[in-house]
Design a protein around this motif. Sequence first.
Motif, PDB file in Angstrom:
ATOM      1  N   UNK A 139       0.833  -1.200   0.000  1.00 37.19           N
ATOM      2  CA  UNK A 139       0.000   0.000   0.000  1.00 37.19           C
ATOM      3  C   UNK A 139       0.871   1.255   0.000  1.00 37.19           C
ATOM      4  N   UNK A 140       1.924   1.219   0.782  1.00 35.43           N
ATOM      5  CA  UNK A 140       2.813   2.392   0.848  1.00 35.43           C
ATOM      6  C   UNK A 140       3.479   2.652  -0.503  1.00 35.43           C
ATOM      7  N   UNK A 141       3.849   1.567  -1.195  1.00 35.37           N
ATOM      8  CA  UNK A 141       4.436   1.771  -2.534  1.00 35.37           C
ATOM      9  C   UNK A 141       3.423   2.461  -3.449  1.00 35.37           C
ATOM     10  N   UNK A 142       2.172   2.062  -3.315  1.00 34.14           N
ATOM     11  CA  UNK A 142       1.134   2.681  -4.145  1.00 34.14           C
ATOM     12  C   UNK A 142       0.937   4.140  -3.747  1.00 34.14           C
ATOM     13  N   UNK A 143       0.933   4.373  -2.446  1.00 34.36           N
ATOM     14  CA  UNK A 143       0.769   5.742  -1.952  1.00 34.36           C
ATOM     15  C   UNK A 143       1.899   6.625  -2.474  1.00 34.36           C
ATOM     16  N   UNK A 552      -7.145 -22.023 -10.141  1.00 35.05           N
ATOM     17  CA  UNK A 552      -8.454 -22.665 -10.142  1.00 35.05           C
ATOM     18  C   UNK A 552      -9.330 -22.030  -9.068  1.00 35.05           C
ATOM     19  N   UNK A 553     -10.548 -21.707  -9.435  1.00 36.99           N
ATOM     20  CA  UNK A 553     -11.463 -21.143  -8.437  1.00 36.99           C
ATOM     21  C   UNK A 553     -12.820 -20.854  -9.024  1.00 36.99           C
ATOM     22  N   UNK A 554     -13.691 -20.388  -8.171  1.00 33.66           N
ATOM     23  CA  UNK A 554     -15.092 -20.205  -8.551  1.00 33.66           C
ATOM     24  C   UNK A 554     -15.315 -18.989  -9.451  1.00 33.66           C
ATOM     25  N   UNK A 555     -16.346 -19.093 -10.238  1.00 30.48           N
ATOM     26  CA  UNK A 555     -16.692 -18.051 -11.197  1.00 30.48           C
ATOM     27  C   UNK A 555     -17.143 -16.774 -10.472  1.00 30.48           C
ATOM     28  N   UNK A 556     -17.531 -16.900  -9.202  1.00 22.77           N
ATOM     29  CA  UNK A 556     -17.981 -15.705  -8.473  1.00 22.77           C
ATOM     30  C   UNK A 556     -16.840 -14.693  -8.305  1.00 22.77           C
ATOM     31  N   UNK A 557     -15.603 -15.167  -8.531  1.00 20.44           N
ATOM     32  CA  UNK A 557     -14.475 -14.240  -8.425  1.00 20.44           C
ATOM     33  C   UNK A 557     -14.006 -13.748  -9.793  1.00 20.44           C
ATOM     34  N   UNK A 558     -14.820 -14.005 -10.806  1.00 19.03           N
ATOM     35  CA  UNK A 558     -14.400 -13.698 -12.179  1.00 19.03           C
ATOM     36  C   UNK A 558     -14.142 -12.211 -12.390  1.00 19.03           C
ATOM     37  N   UNK A 559     -14.765 -11.371 -11.599  1.00 17.38           N
ATOM     38  CA  UNK A 559     -14.552  -9.952 -11.837  1.00 17.38           C
ATOM     39  C   UNK A 559     -13.637  -9.333 -10.793  1.00 17.38           C
ATOM     40  N   UNK A 560     -14.148  -9.096  -9.586  1.00 15.61           N
ATOM     41  CA  UNK A 560     -13.419  -8.216  -8.686  1.00 15.61           C
ATOM     42  C   UNK A 560     -12.066  -8.764  -8.231  1.00 15.61           C
ATOM     43  N   UNK A 561     -12.047  -9.967  -7.683  1.00 16.23           N
ATOM     44  CA  UNK A 561     -10.770 -10.468  -7.174  1.00 16.23           C
ATOM     45  C   UNK A 561      -9.717 -10.493  -8.286  1.00 16.23           C
ATOM     46  N   UNK A 562     -10.099 -11.006  -9.427  1.00 21.83           N
ATOM     47  CA  UNK A 562      -9.113 -11.131 -10.507  1.00 21.83           C
ATOM     48  C   UNK A 562      -8.685  -9.772 -11.031  1.00 21.83           C
ATOM     49  N   UNK A 563      -9.616  -8.838 -11.067  1.00 20.37           N
ATOM     50  CA  UNK A 563      -9.275  -7.498 -11.539  1.00 20.37           C
ATOM     51  C   UNK A 563      -8.324  -6.810 -10.550  1.00 20.37           C
ATOM     52  N   UNK A 564      -8.640  -6.925  -9.286  1.00 17.64           N
ATOM     53  CA  UNK A 564      -7.804  -6.291  -8.263  1.00 17.64           C
ATOM     54  C   UNK A 564      -6.408  -6.919  -8.233  1.00 17.64           C
ATOM     55  N   UNK A 565      -6.343  -8.242  -8.326  1.00 20.47           N
ATOM     56  CA  UNK A 565      -5.032  -8.915  -8.299  1.00 20.47           C
ATOM     57  C   UNK A 565      -4.213  -8.510  -9.528  1.00 20.47           C
ATOM     58  N   UNK A 566      -4.871  -8.428 -10.665  1.00 21.51           N
ATOM     59  CA  UNK A 566      -4.159  -8.026 -11.889  1.00 21.51           C
ATOM     60  C   UNK A 566      -3.667  -6.585 -11.756  1.00 21.51           C
ATOM     61  N   UNK A 567      -4.499  -5.754 -11.164  1.00 21.83           N
ATOM     62  CA  UNK A 567      -4.119  -4.356 -10.944  1.00 21.83           C
ATOM     63  C   UNK A 567      -2.870  -4.273 -10.059  1.00 21.83           C
ATOM     64  N   UNK A 568      -2.881  -4.999  -8.953  1.00 23.28           N
ATOM     65  CA  UNK A 568      -1.715  -5.000  -8.058  1.00 23.28           C
ATOM     66  C   UNK A 568      -0.454  -5.404  -8.806  1.00 23.28           C
ATOM     67  N   UNK A 569      -0.578  -6.472  -9.565  1.00 24.18           N
ATOM     68  CA  UNK A 569       0.594  -6.994 -10.270  1.00 24.18           C
ATOM     69  C   UNK A 569       1.103  -5.977 -11.291  1.00 24.18           C
ATOM     70  N   UNK A 570       0.202  -5.312 -11.967  1.00 25.06           N
ATOM     71  CA  UNK A 570       0.627  -4.319 -12.962  1.00 25.06           C
ATOM     72  C   UNK A 570       1.323  -3.137 -12.288  1.00 25.06           C
ATOM     73  N   UNK A 571       0.808  -2.733 -11.138  1.00 24.02           N
ATOM     74  CA  UNK A 571       1.461  -1.640 -10.411  1.00 24.02           C
ATOM     75  C   UNK A 571       2.851  -2.080  -9.962  1.00 24.02           C
TER      76      UNK A 571
END
Length: 829
Positions: A139-143, A552-571
Motif C-alpha cells: 500500500x505504501x508503494x502505491x501511496x 483454479x477457483x469459482x466463477x464468483x471471483x471472475x470480476x473483482x478479485x481477478x481485476x484487483x489482483x491483476x491491478x496489483x501486479x501491474x502496479x
Amino acid sequence: MRYDVQAIEKKWQAYWEKHPQALAAEPNSRKKFYCLDMFPYPSGAGLHIGHWRSYVLSDIYTRVKWLEGYNILHPMGYDAFGLPAENAAIKEGIHPRVSTERNIANFRRQLHEVGALFDWSKEINTTDPDYYKWTQWIFIQMFKAGLAYEANLPINWCPSCLTGLANEEVVNGGCERCGTQVEQKNIRQWALKITSYADKLLEGLDRLDWSDKVKTMQKNWIGKSEGARITFSALDRAGNKVELPIFTTRPDTIFGVSYVAIAPDHELVDRLVTAERRDAVTEYCTQARVEAERQLEIQKDAPRGANLRSVEEKEKTGVFTGTYVTNPANHEKVPLYVADYVLKDYGTGIVMAVPAHDERDFAFAVRYDLPRLKVVLGGEGGVDSNGNLSQPYTGTGLLVNSGAFDGLDAQTTGKAAIIDALAKKGLAEPVTTYKLRDWIFSRQRYWGEPIPLIHCAQCGIVPVPDNQLPVTLPDVERYEPTGTGESPLAGIPDWVNTTCPTCGGAAKRETNTMPQWAGSCWYFLRYPNPHLKESAWSKEDMAYWLPVDLYVGGIEHAILHLLYARFYVKVLFDLGHIPFDEPFTRLYNQGMVLKYSEKSGLVEKMSKSKGNVVNPDDITKEYGSDILRMYIMFMGPPDLDCEWQNSGLDGIKRFTNRFWDCMTAENRIATRDADLAVQKRVHKFVRDFTTRMDSFKPNTAIASMMELLNDLIASNAVLSRDLAEMIIAPFSIFAPHMASELAEVVLKSELSACTWPTYDPALAADDEVTYAIQINGKTRGTLVARKGAAQDDVVPEANTIVAKWLASGTIIKVVFVQDRMVNFVIKPV
Ligand code: ANZ
Ligand code: ZN
C-alpha cells in the motif's frame, strides 16, 4: 484381501504428514508448475463441497505434473480478515483472532482430508502480522507512486445504529440489524486509482489463457467506450444560455435526436426546469432517489459500472422539464426530460436520445409519444405515416435524414465527419469513457489491515517507515463502530496518538483499515517463500515461480478479485518490483455443485436456507476421501454446474472396489511381457486418458478408466509390472490413497516413484476392420472402420458408399454385424 477404506486412508494421511510429498524445491533448472487455488475464507461452517470441487480439480492436474517430474508449488492458505469474524466478536465477545484461529484449525484438518499435494510448509494466513506487514508495505508503494488518494466518498450509513454498513449488511435497502432505511453519508476515504490502469487491464486480457466468458466479464466491467462529448444548449429560467454537454458513442445519429435526458440528481436540473413544471419534476426526482437508495446494495466494492447494467432492465420513465434544448447539428429544439435511466456519474450525466437507434430511448419515446426518426439505413423496422420507425435498429449502415452527411457510412466516415464539423465550432470533442471507477480502499472496521499512514499537522500525510511495519492491530474493548463513521481504532487514543516519522512531532495514525480484498491481491507472490523476513518476496522466486501456471477457483471471483489482483501486479511491475505484469497465465473456473432441495422441490445451489447442503465430513466418514474426490470429478465437466446425487457415490464406490480387486487379484501380474492385445488395450487407455485430461474433461478420463477395467476383467488380462504402473499412476490422481496402497502392495514401490505414463502411438492405434456392405445379401462395397465401432458410426458411412443401389428402393431393415458387415434390406419401388 478386502479394501478397508478408513484404515488405509488414515494410514496414508499420517504417512504424508510425516513424509510430505511434492515439497517445492528451491528455484532450479527443473521445469516448474505453480498451481494456485483461491484460498478460502475460514468461516465457522467449515469446508463445503464447492471447495472440494475446486481443490480436487487443481490437485489432479498438480499430480499429473508431479508424476511428470516437475518442480511443484501447490500451496494453501487462509484469507482470514473479514466481517463474519468481526460480527461474531461483537455478538459473542470473542476476539476475531481467536475465532479465526479456531476456524483455521478446523479448515486445516478438513483440507488434510482432501488428500491433496499441498505443500503445508508454505501456508499463509492474511491476518498474521508477518504477512500483513507486506500488505501494508505494498500500500505504501502505491501511496508513494500517487496511486492512493483521500476523497470524501459515500458509505452506506445507518442513522439509527450510527454506523457504516458493508454491502452485505444492507438488506432491501435497510440496516440488517435494525431495519432502518440506509442512507448515503460522505466520509473521508482512501481510494486506489485503478482507473489509470483501465487500458492496461484491458490489453493484458488478450495474452491470457482464460475463458472468453471471464475475459468478457472483465471487459464489460472496465467498460471502455469511445465516443464524443457534444455540447447542446438551452436557456435557463432567467433567459441565460446554459451548455449541456452530452456523452455519446453514436455521434453519427445526432440528426435522429428527439429529446435530451438528464439524470434526476444532476446539478443542472434545478436551473433548467420551468416554473410550471417544477412540482412535477421535484416529485419525480424524490421518487427516483428513494428507488436509487433501494438499489444501493451493489455500491462500494462494486465499481459503479454495475449500476449502468442494472438500469437496462428497468422501466424507462421520465418527466418533462418544460425546457427545450438546441441540437447543435441541425439547430432543432427538442424537449428536455429528467429520466432515471440516465446515471449522474457516467459520461456527463446527460444523454442525447435517439429512439430509432437505441433500445432504451425507443422504449421511452413510445411511452411519451416522441418521434422515432430513422437516420441509419438497415434493420427490419418499417416506417409509419409520420416517419416513425417501428422497432429500433442499433446496427450500422448509411446515413439518411442527416443533411450534408447523408450517404456516409454511419459508424466510420459519418461519425468522423460529424464530430469534425462540430469540433470546428468548438461543440464536440472525441472522448473515451470507462465504467470502471476508482476503488474505495478503506473500511471503518476493526478486523482488517490498518492503513499504514500517519497524519501530521506539519508534514501532512506520512507513510509509516518500513522499519516500523507492521502497524499491528491493537486489542480493543469494543469492536462496534464508533458512531461517528470512524473505525473502532479511532477510539483507542494510545494507539492513535503517535509521533510523526518525519518531524518527530505529535501526530495521529490513520484509523481506517483495508478491505478484505487487500490480502488476496498479492498472496500468490508470497507463497514461494512465506517466511522471508527482509522482503515481501525474493527476486529469484519471482523469476522462477511466477506467473502462476494454473489458477483454479469459482466463477464468483471472475470480476473483482481477478481485476484487483491483476491491478496489483501491474502496479508492482511498473514500479520495478516484479518482472511480469499478469499474475495468472491460465485460469480455470469450476462450476457450482447443485442439489435437490426437499423444501423447494428444485435442484439448486447448496445453501443452508434450502436445506440441501452436503457436509464433506459426513461423506469422508462414510465413503472416504478417494470416493468423494473421484465422484466430484465424475459428476460432469468441471466448468459446468452439476447436480450432486448420493447414488453417484455408490457407483464410484463399486468401481474403486472392483478396481482394487482386479489389481490385487492373484496372477494379475506376471513377470513376463503381457500379451500384445493387453499391451494395446493399456496403451489405448493411456492415450484416451491423457487426451481427455488435456482437454479438461477429467470426468471422461474416469470413464476411460472404467472401460479399461471392464475389459481387463472380461478378458482376465495378465499385466506386466510396467503396464500395472501405467494404470495405477493415472488412477492415483483421483484416488491417491488407494493408489498409494496399490503401489506398495502391487508394484512394491511408492507412488512418488511412479512415472506418468506415455503411450506408444503404434500400440495405441485403433485396429481397423473391413466391413462388407450388402444390399439384400449381395456385397456391393466395402468400408474400413475402427474395430468395435458402433452401429451409429458405421451405418451412415456405409449408406453413402452404396447410395447408388439404395436409391432403387426403400430400406426396410438394416442388419449390422459388428466388425463384419452391414446388410441393407430394401424393397424396390
Ligand atoms: C446517443 C445514442 C444513439 C446512443 C444511439 C446510443 C445509441 P456505453 O456504450 O455503455 O458507453 N449514455 C451516455 N451517458 C449515459 C448515462 N449517464 N446514463 C445512461 N446512458 C448514458 O453507452 C454509451 C451510450 O449510453 C451513449 O451513446 C448514450 O446513448 C448513453 F443510437 O448517445 B448514446
Ligand atoms: Zn511531521
